[in-house]
Enzyme design. Structure first.
Site, short mmCIF file in Angstrom:
data_model
loop_
_atom_site.label_atom_id
_atom_site.label_comp_id
_atom_site.label_asym_id
_atom_site.label_seq_id
_atom_site.Cartn_x
_atom_site.Cartn_y
_atom_site.Cartn_z
N HIS A 226 4.49 3.36 0.12
CA HIS A 226 3.40 2.69 -0.61
C HIS A 226 2.21 3.62 -0.78
O HIS A 226 1.87 4.38 0.13
CB HIS A 226 2.97 1.43 0.14
CG HIS A 226 1.91 0.65 -0.58
ND1 HIS A 226 2.07 0.17 -1.87
CD2 HIS A 226 0.66 0.27 -0.19
CE1 HIS A 226 0.98 -0.47 -2.23
NE2 HIS A 226 0.10 -0.42 -1.24
N ASP B 160 -6.13 -1.30 -2.90
CA ASP B 160 -4.71 -1.46 -2.61
C ASP B 160 -4.13 -2.53 -3.52
O ASP B 160 -4.61 -3.67 -3.54
CB ASP B 160 -4.51 -1.86 -1.14
CG ASP B 160 -3.09 -1.63 -0.66
OD1 ASP B 160 -2.16 -1.81 -1.46
OD2 ASP B 160 -2.91 -1.28 0.52
N CYS C 95 2.97 0.95 -7.31
CA CYS C 95 1.78 1.32 -6.53
C CYS C 95 1.25 2.70 -6.93
O CYS C 95 0.03 2.90 -7.04
CB CYS C 95 2.09 1.30 -5.03
SG CYS C 95 3.51 2.31 -4.53
#
Length: 351
Positions: free
Chosen positions: A133, A150, A192
């Site tokens: 991630h 995030d 991501c």
């Protein structure tokens, strides 16, 4: 030579073998050499829908933005200067026991106000391309704040804390405060990396606007004609990667699909309660350091458009310049680094 523990030596051996594999990849696998970044076929394929971006994808985008726009911006607006740390630099910082000792390996941070850092959740030092991630950390040196973005909840919060702590030690800012910023959320498990690229680009535009100029202006999805022509110009070279009939299945398909609508009914992620985090940053501690709004509440961050943007940026460079743009000054450095690792490790058959 200092004796290494068995675990450390195995890690160094694996790292050495990884470096050998990277540095000896066939030149036929290289799609584009852009200054200090070599974009490989795998990197280009990663820009297809559903693929996970690796550190080289993020490195290329940062290198491109830095070369085409940031260098001039930083020269004209030194009080707003932005430094883009590459993923490898952030990984090195996160795993260093002596951050101050990395000064010579990093860009001159003392000349910048903002430091952008892609944060990965890789916990294995011997796997520089590990992790699952990406998130983004932005440090504002003038106000002693760090902002954490995030697209998957707070998945990388602990890793961001680690990087922020190491950066505070490196910059000599013990009072650096970390804030979780509400960030548009990704709709799948693979976006991501592209979200980091697009969020970083959005924030750079915001900083430039506060400085009274423009930066990172991007084409709109309603003007795809030039992008289509670029693809048609190079379709023969990439025919094997554009064979799917689904327009969304390839980063260089014949027809550019429209952008999907942004789910306006999806609220941004609230910050995780923490004594070191806050949803509303305090007023700047220095009156001569004007605060910049680095929230993303009204920003449409579109991952699908971001993938197309990076793909066509590579195609645009190829069409206009060929497969080599600039001079790669990192090759000799990488070879030296490989030799240092090889000299430090005694490779035995049983290791």
């Amino acid at each position: 030579m200092v004796e290494q523990g068995a675990g450390t030596k195995r890690g160094l051996v694996r790292l050495c073998r990884t470096l050998v594999r990277v540095l000896t990849m066939k030149r036929s696998d290289i799609v584009l050499e852009y200054f200090d970044v070599a974009v490989y076929r795998e990197d280009f394929d990663n820009l297809q829908t559903g693929q996970w971006l690796n550190d080289n994808n993020l490195t290329f985008w940062f290198e491109y933005v830095e070369r085409t726009e940031l260098n001039d911006f930083n020269g004209q607006y030194p009080d707003w200067a932005i430094v883009l740390l590459r993923p490898s630099m952030v990984f090195l910082l996160a795993n260093s026991d002596d951050p101050a000792g990395l000064v010579s390996a990093l860009p001159p941070l003392d000349r910048s106000r903002y430091v952008f850092m892609p944060v990965n959740d890789n916990q294995m030092v011997e796997m520089a391309e590990g992790g699952s991630h990406w998130s983004l950390l932005v440090v504002d040196r003038a106000t002693a704040r760090a902002y954490y973005y995030d697209s998957l909840g707070d998945a990388n919060l602990d890793d961001a804390r680690t990087v922020a702590h190491k950066m505070a030690l490196l910059l000599g800012v013990p009072g650096l405060k970390l804030y979780a910023v509400r960030t548009p959320q990704q709709a799948n498990g693979s976006d991501c990396g592209i979200m980091v690229c697009m969020v970083a680009t959005c924030l750079m535009r915001r900083i430039a606007a506060a400085a009274g100029t423009s930066l990172c202006e991007m084409p709109t999805a309603r003007e795809p004609g030039h992008l289509r022509r670029l693809h048609n110009h190079l379709r023969g070279r990439y025919r094997d990667r554009a064979s799917s009939s689904d327009p969304d299945s390839s980063a260089c398909s014949d027809s550019t699909p429209p952008l999907p609508p942004r789910p306006d009914d999806t609220p941004p992620l609230p910050p995780r309660p923490d004594e070191r985090l806050g949803s509303t940053p305090p007023r700047p501690p220095r009156p001569d350091a004007p605060a910049v709004d680095l929230t993303l509440d009204a920003e449409p961050i579109d991952a699908a458009f971001g993938r197309r943007l990076l793909s066509y940026t590579i195609l645009d460079l190829l069409a206009k310049n060929g497969s080599v743009v600039g001079t790669n000054t990192d090759i000799a450095i990488s070879s030296d680094a490989l030799q240092l690792v090889a000299d430090a490790v005694v490779v035995r058959p049983d290791v």
